[in-house]
Each structure stands twice: as C-alpha cells, then as structure tokens.
Design an enzyme around this catalytic site. Structure first.
Site, PDB file in Angstrom:
ATOM      1  N   THR A 103       0.819  -1.212   0.000  1.00 18.62           N
ATOM      2  CA  THR A 103       0.000   0.000   0.000  1.00 18.62           C
ATOM      3  C   THR A 103       0.852   1.260   0.000  1.00 18.62           C
ATOM      4  OG1 THR A 103      -1.501   1.265   1.402  1.00 18.62           O
ATOM      5  CG2 THR A 103      -0.136  -0.315   2.524  1.00 18.62           C
ATOM      6  N   ASP A 104       0.248   2.354  -0.472  1.00 20.76           N
ATOM      7  CA  ASP A 104       0.942   3.655  -0.399  1.00 20.76           C
ATOM      8  C   ASP A 104       0.970   4.183   1.037  1.00 20.76           C
ATOM      9  OD1 ASP A 104      -1.763   4.354  -0.092  1.00 20.76           O
ATOM     10  OD2 ASP A 104      -1.777   5.836  -1.708  1.00 20.76           O
ATOM     11  N   GLU A 105       0.159   3.559   1.929  1.00 22.44           N
ATOM     12  CA  GLU A 105       0.063   4.092   3.296  1.00 22.44           C
ATOM     13  C   GLU A 105       1.368   3.931   4.066  1.00 22.44           C
ATOM     14  OE1 GLU A 105      -3.611   3.301   5.315  1.00 22.44           O
ATOM     15  OE2 GLU A 105      -4.694   3.085   3.430  1.00 22.44           O
TER      16      GLU A 105
ATOM     17  N   TYR B  98      -2.087  -0.639  10.894  1.00 22.24           N
ATOM     18  CA  TYR B  98      -2.182  -1.290   9.579  1.00 22.24           C
ATOM     19  C   TYR B  98      -0.970  -0.965   8.714  1.00 22.24           C
ATOM     20  CZ  TYR B  98      -3.396  -1.726   4.626  1.00 22.24           C
ATOM     21  OH  TYR B  98      -3.354  -2.014   3.268  1.00 22.24           O
TER      22      TYR B  98
ATOM     23  N   LYS C 150       2.097  -3.353   7.311  1.00 21.93           N
ATOM     24  CA  LYS C 150       2.401  -3.531   5.886  1.00 21.93           C
ATOM     25  C   LYS C 150       3.847  -3.100   5.601  1.00 21.93           C
ATOM     26  CE  LYS C 150       0.035  -4.651   2.915  1.00 21.93           C
ATOM     27  NZ  LYS C 150      -0.285  -6.013   2.376  1.00 21.93           N
TER      28      LYS C 150
HETATM   29  P1  NAD Z   1      -9.466  -7.634   1.869  1.00 24.85           P
HETATM   30  O1  NAD Z   1      -9.474  -7.336   3.332  1.00 24.85           O
HETATM   31  O2  NAD Z   1     -10.685  -7.386   1.069  1.00 24.85           O
HETATM   32  O3  NAD Z   1      -9.098  -9.181   1.646  1.00 24.85           O
HETATM   33  C1  NAD Z   1      -8.060  -9.805   2.338  1.00 24.85           C
HETATM   34  C2  NAD Z   1      -8.173 -11.312   2.101  1.00 24.85           C
HETATM   35  O4  NAD Z   1      -7.093 -11.937   2.807  1.00 24.85           O
HETATM   36  C3  NAD Z   1      -9.467 -11.915   2.658  1.00 24.85           C
HETATM   37  O5  NAD Z   1     -10.018 -12.800   1.715  1.00 24.85           O
HETATM   38  C4  NAD Z   1      -9.011 -12.652   3.904  1.00 24.85           C
HETATM   39  O6  NAD Z   1      -9.812 -13.791   4.214  1.00 24.85           O
HETATM   40  C5  NAD Z   1      -7.597 -13.059   3.515  1.00 24.85           C
HETATM   41  N1  NAD Z   1      -6.741 -13.280   4.681  1.00 24.85           N
HETATM   42  C6  NAD Z   1      -6.636 -12.504   5.798  1.00 24.85           C
HETATM   43  N2  NAD Z   1      -5.764 -13.043   6.643  1.00 24.85           N
HETATM   44  C7  NAD Z   1      -5.283 -14.173   6.057  1.00 24.85           C
HETATM   45  C8  NAD Z   1      -4.331 -15.151   6.431  1.00 24.85           C
HETATM   46  N3  NAD Z   1      -3.691 -15.073   7.608  1.00 24.85           N
HETATM   47  N4  NAD Z   1      -4.067 -16.155   5.586  1.00 24.85           N
HETATM   48  C9  NAD Z   1      -4.729 -16.258   4.399  1.00 24.85           C
HETATM   49  N5  NAD Z   1      -5.644 -15.364   4.000  1.00 24.85           N
HETATM   50  C10 NAD Z   1      -5.919 -14.335   4.817  1.00 24.85           C
HETATM   51  O7  NAD Z   1      -8.217  -6.856   1.302  1.00 24.85           O
HETATM   52  P2  NAD Z   1      -8.031  -6.181  -0.127  1.00 24.85           P
HETATM   53  O8  NAD Z   1      -8.633  -4.832  -0.072  1.00 24.85           O
HETATM   54  O9  NAD Z   1      -8.434  -7.134  -1.180  1.00 24.85           O
HETATM   55  O10 NAD Z   1      -6.457  -5.990  -0.135  1.00 24.85           O
HETATM   56  C11 NAD Z   1      -5.600  -6.971  -0.708  1.00 24.85           C
HETATM   57  C12 NAD Z   1      -4.162  -6.518  -0.496  1.00 24.85           C
HETATM   58  O11 NAD Z   1      -3.981  -5.233  -1.094  1.00 24.85           O
HETATM   59  C13 NAD Z   1      -3.788  -6.350   0.972  1.00 24.85           C
HETATM   60  O12 NAD Z   1      -2.470  -6.808   1.134  1.00 24.85           O
HETATM   61  C14 NAD Z   1      -3.863  -4.854   1.216  1.00 24.85           C
HETATM   62  O13 NAD Z   1      -2.965  -4.450   2.226  1.00 24.85           O
HETATM   63  C15 NAD Z   1      -3.454  -4.322  -0.146  1.00 24.85           C
HETATM   64  N6  NAD Z   1      -3.997  -2.987  -0.467  1.00 24.85           N
HETATM   65  C16 NAD Z   1      -5.357  -2.789  -0.492  1.00 24.85           C
HETATM   66  C17 NAD Z   1      -5.856  -1.525  -0.835  1.00 24.85           C
HETATM   67  C18 NAD Z   1      -7.325  -1.247  -0.919  1.00 24.85           C
HETATM   68  O14 NAD Z   1      -7.706  -0.103  -1.189  1.00 24.85           O
HETATM   69  N7  NAD Z   1      -8.188  -2.217  -0.719  1.00 24.85           N
HETATM   70  C19 NAD Z   1      -4.966  -0.491  -1.126  1.00 24.85           C
HETATM   71  C20 NAD Z   1      -3.604  -0.739  -1.065  1.00 24.85           C
HETATM   72  C21 NAD Z   1      -3.134  -2.006  -0.772  1.00 24.85           C
HETATM   73  P1  TYD Z   2     -10.900   3.730   3.942  1.00 28.47           P
HETATM   74  O1  TYD Z   2     -11.831   3.303   2.860  1.00 28.47           O
HETATM   75  O2  TYD Z   2     -11.055   3.115   5.293  1.00 28.47           O
HETATM   76  O3  TYD Z   2      -9.429   3.534   3.382  1.00 28.47           O
HETATM   77  P2  TYD Z   2      -8.000   4.036   4.014  1.00 28.47           P
HETATM   78  O4  TYD Z   2      -8.188   4.407   5.428  1.00 28.47           O
HETATM   79  O5  TYD Z   2      -7.157   2.810   3.838  1.00 28.47           O
HETATM   80  O6  TYD Z   2      -7.574   5.179   3.151  1.00 28.47           O
HETATM   81  O7  TYD Z   2     -11.028   5.289   4.114  1.00 28.47           O
HETATM   82  C1  TYD Z   2     -10.808   6.169   3.033  1.00 28.47           C
HETATM   83  C2  TYD Z   2     -10.895   7.571   3.571  1.00 28.47           C
HETATM   84  O8  TYD Z   2     -12.242   7.817   3.999  1.00 28.47           O
HETATM   85  C3  TYD Z   2     -10.013   7.801   4.800  1.00 28.47           C
HETATM   86  O9  TYD Z   2      -9.491   9.137   4.756  1.00 28.47           O
HETATM   87  C4  TYD Z   2     -10.990   7.674   5.967  1.00 28.47           C
HETATM   88  C5  TYD Z   2     -12.306   8.162   5.379  1.00 28.47           C
HETATM   89  N1  TYD Z   2     -13.505   7.526   5.934  1.00 28.47           N
HETATM   90  C6  TYD Z   2     -14.568   8.331   6.371  1.00 28.47           C
HETATM   91  O10 TYD Z   2     -14.494   9.584   6.320  1.00 28.47           O
HETATM   92  N2  TYD Z   2     -15.684   7.723   6.859  1.00 28.47           N
HETATM   93  C7  TYD Z   2     -15.784   6.373   6.966  1.00 28.47           C
HETATM   94  O11 TYD Z   2     -16.834   5.863   7.448  1.00 28.47           O
HETATM   95  C8  TYD Z   2     -14.709   5.555   6.485  1.00 28.47           C
HETATM   96  C9  TYD Z   2     -14.792   4.060   6.566  1.00 28.47           C
HETATM   97  C10 TYD Z   2     -13.585   6.182   5.966  1.00 28.47           C
END
Ligand code: NAD
Ligand code: TYD
Length: 358
Positions: free
Chosen positions: A134-136, A160, A164
């Site tokens: 992630t960019d975070e 989180y 990561k």
């Molecule tokens: P998500 O939470 O929707 O899905 C995560 C999946 O991982 C789930 O299916 C869960 O059951 C599985 N999981 C959790 N713990 C596990 C374990 N110990 N062993 C096996 N499986 C396990 O997440 P996502 O949004 O699909 O994100 C996928 C990846 O991308 C993550 O690594 C996250 O950090 C990264 N990422 C996500 C975003 C975003 O906006 N969603 C942005 C940047 C990076």
């Molecule tokens: P989120 O979807 O949780 O992603 P991340 O925290 O990984 O960026 O949140 C996106 C942005 O929206 C973040 O700045 C937090 C804000 N947010 C709200 O304002 N209200 C909400 O209920 C949630 C879940 C997020």
C-alpha cells in the site's frame, strides 16, 4: 499454462485478480485464503466448475500447510494479497494485523525460501514472489508535497500501515539476503466490485441506498488517490511479467480527491440512478469524530510503472465510480449477505460513539 498461488484471493482485490487471471487465461490459480470476515468465496462461484481453479482454506502463517501446497502444485509465482486491510480495525484491535501482515508474510517467505532451495536452477529462475502493498507505508503528505515516489522514506502512521511496512521490509530483505525473486507493488486506495462495505466507497453507497447517515471523518478534506481495481489487477500482472527483481512499483489512479467530494459524487450518481422523490442523498452526509492519527493526504507518483512497463490506468474516477455504483445497485443480494451480525457489531463499535443524532 502457468500456476499462480494467490493468497487472500477471496478478498476484494484478490477476487478481482483471480477472476481476471482465469478469464484472460493468465494462469491456473490455487487460492489460499483464511476466509476471514473480509472474504467472500461466493465472489468466485463462477469458477466452481473450473478445473483451473482451486480454493484452499488456510493461513499464510501456517508454514507446514504452505510448504505442502508449494510442493504439491509447484506454482510459478506466489502473489501475496492476504492481509488484514482495514485501518479502523487496526486501531481498534491491532494484534491480528501483526499476526497476518507481519508474521504471516514472514512464514510465507520462509516456506518460499525452503521451496526454492528444492527447485532446479531454471525453475528457480522463472519463479516470482509478488507482494501487494500500500501507499500508506509512506505516511501522510502536506497539501503541496510531491506525491509518493518509490524512494520516499517509509513513515507509517497506523498499526495497519506499520504492519504492511514491516512486511515490505521482510520481502526486501529476503531478496537481498536469500536472492528470493521478489517484486513489491505499493498502490493507492482501490475501489470497484466486491469491496467489503466497511471501506469508504461501498459503505457510502450502501448506507445512502438505505437512507442511513454517511459518516465523514473530521472535516472531509483528507485526500486519497483512487485506483479502479481492474486497473490495479492489470498493473500487478504487468509487474509480474516484466518487473525488475527486487524492485518496488508504485501504482496510482491519478485521481486525488477529498473524502467529501468522493461522497458527494456517489450521492449525485445515486440521485440519477436510484432517485427518490424530493430527496437528495447528500442530505445524509454527517461529519463525525475523526479517526485517530488520520493521514491527511496520499498521492502517488506512478511514473516508474508507466514509463518502464507501459502501464496506465484506463478508468477515470468518473467512469470507475459509475461502474462501481451500478455494480452495487445490481448486486443487492451480495450486499445483503455482507450484513452479518459480526458486521453489525463492527458498525456499532466503530460508529456508535461517533455519529451525530439525526
Ligand atoms: P481484503 O481485506 O478485502 O481481503 C483480504 C483477504 O485476505 C481476505 O479474503 C481474507 O480472508 C484473507 N486473509 C486474511 N488473513 C489471512 C491469512 N492469515 N491467511 C490467508 N488469507 C488471509 O483486502 P483487499 O482490499 O483485497 O487488499 C488486498 C491486499 O492489497 C492487501 O495486502 C492490502 O494491504 C493491499 N492494499 C489494499 C488496498 C485497498 O484499497 N483495498 C490499497 C492498497 C493495498
Ligand atoms: P478507507 O476506505 O477506510 O481507506 P484508508 O483508510 O485505507 O484510506 O477510508 C478512506 C478515507 O475515507 C479515509 O481518509 C478515511 C475516510 N472515511 C470516512 O471519512 N468515513 C468512513 O466511514 C470511512 C470508513 C472512511
């Protein structure tokens, strides 16, 4: 055809990637997923009769299980999507983030190291370990700061992002120390079909449709870059195919938006696609108590992947958001099944002391 071991393939981004990998015939897929609350194996039900797809329920931190899968299926690549991924949950209960994101990634790397030691040199040369991050990890930007570059120092601010960041460092170290052929991608906020409705965009769509308040943390001026999930999947595949070993690639959507403007755009779309007489969805917006340590701005410089690998996001925020809102409107049964007791408990825990009375 190649075989990919995809971890976390029943989550949001993983599901989209697995579906695309099978549709585009990128590879056969073994999906190792612990099936946590964030997963939904129903996302992949279209693959039930697909001999090129298999789901294995299990933990990336289970060295013995991962080792047996590697020896049995001999994948050409591991793509590590598995993680605990929600910042608010990491604030409420950080421990599972440490377990899965750090210890789990460590065990996965150990099993990979062990597996690679048994491969022939040409098999080993073809193998890839791609870590999705992630960019975070880069922390928070000021309004005029340059976007995150691959060389931006890590400065994670939430449990989180810290977990990561730790996993990224482990991946990096396994490349440098053990010559594991790793690749890491650091992407911005994804949105699109199959995202669990605890994250901003699906939560807003679903709450608005149900006439519930739309909680915006703080002043709503925090900025995120939004990447349509299919663009992200294409980027990952491109990095897997052509990325330079040991390197990291930033992936962004070129869509910096304030949270308030994201929520307003969703409301405007719902006013058109799901109109209610004498009612504007934006009237549900509620400014609520801020998230502790809330990062102000994320922005991605994705010049490296664009220039070196020829990737670019295809969706603008407008086209991606329209597709996303339509998907949630058309998949009300999927949405209904996310509303478990656990989900209600989480919503209560996160929002009860935040929401203003309407
Ligand atoms: P998500 O939470 O929707 O899905 C995560 C999946 O991982 C789930 O299916 C869960 O059951 C599985 N999981 C959790 N713990 C596990 C374990 N110990 N062993 C096996 N499986 C396990 O997440 P996502 O949004 O699909 O994100 C996928 C990846 O991308 C993550 O690594 C996250 O950090 C990264 N990422 C996500 C975003 C975003 O906006 N969603 C942005 C940047 C990076
Ligand atoms: P989120 O979807 O949780 O992603 P991340 O925290 O990984 O960026 O949140 C996106 C942005 O929206 C973040 O700045 C937090 C804000 N947010 C709200 O304002 N209200 C909400 O209920 C949630 C879940 C997020």
């Amino acid at each position: 055809m190649k075989t990919f071991l995809i971890t976390g393939g029943a989550g949001f981004i993983g599901s989209n990637f697995v579906l695309k990998a099978r549709q585009e015939k990128w590879a056969n897929v073994i999906n190792l997923d612990r099936l946590t609350y964030a997963s939904n194996s129903e996302n992949l039900s279209s693959l039930n009769d697909d001999p090129g797809y298999q789901l294995i329920q299990g933990d990336i931190g289970d060295f013995e299980l991962v080792s047996s899968i590697l020896l049995r299926y001999r994948p050409d690549a591991i793509l590590n999507f598995a993680a605990e991924s929600h910042v608010d949950r990491s604030i409420a209960s950080p421990e599972t983030f440490i377990q899965t994101n750090i210890v789990g990634t460590f065990q996965l790397l150990e099993a990979t190291r062990n597996y690679l030691s048994k491969l022939l040199p040409d098999e080993r040369a073809r193998f890839r370990f791609l870590h999705v991050s992630t960019d975070e990890v880069y922390g928070s930007l000021g309004p005029t700061d340059e976007p995150f570059h691959e060389s931006t120092p890590y400065a994670p601010n939430s449990p989180y992002s810290a977990s990561k960041a730790a996993s990224d460092h482990l991946v990096r170290s396994y490349h440098h120390t053990y010559e594991i052929p790793t690749l890491t991608t650091n992407c911005s906020n994804n949105y699109g079909p199959y995202q669990f409705p605890e994250k901003l965009i699906p939560l807003t769509i679903i709450s608005a449709l149900r006439g519930k308040q739309l909680p915006i943390y703080g002043d709503g001026q925090n900025i995120r870059d939004w990447l349509y999930v299919e663009d992200h999947c294409d980027a990952i595949y491109q990095v897997l195919q052509q990325g330079k070993l040991g390197e990291t690639y930033n992936v962004g959507g070129l869509n910096e938006k304030t949270n308030l403007s994201v929520v307003e755009s969703i409301c405007n779309l719902l006013d058109e696609l799901a109109p209610k007489a004498n009612f504007k969805h934006a009237s549900l917006i509620a400014f609520v108590k801020d998230r502790p340590g809330h990062d102000r701005r994320y922005a991605i410089d994705c010049e490296k992947i664009c220039a070196q690998l020829g990737w670019r996001p295809k969706e603008s925020f407008e086209t991606g958001l329209l597709k996303t809102v339509k998907w949630y409107l058309e998949n009300s049964e999927w949405v209904k099944r996310t509303q478990s007791n656990d989900y209600q408990d989480w919503m209560h825990k996160n929002y009860a002391n935040r929401l203003v009375k309407s």
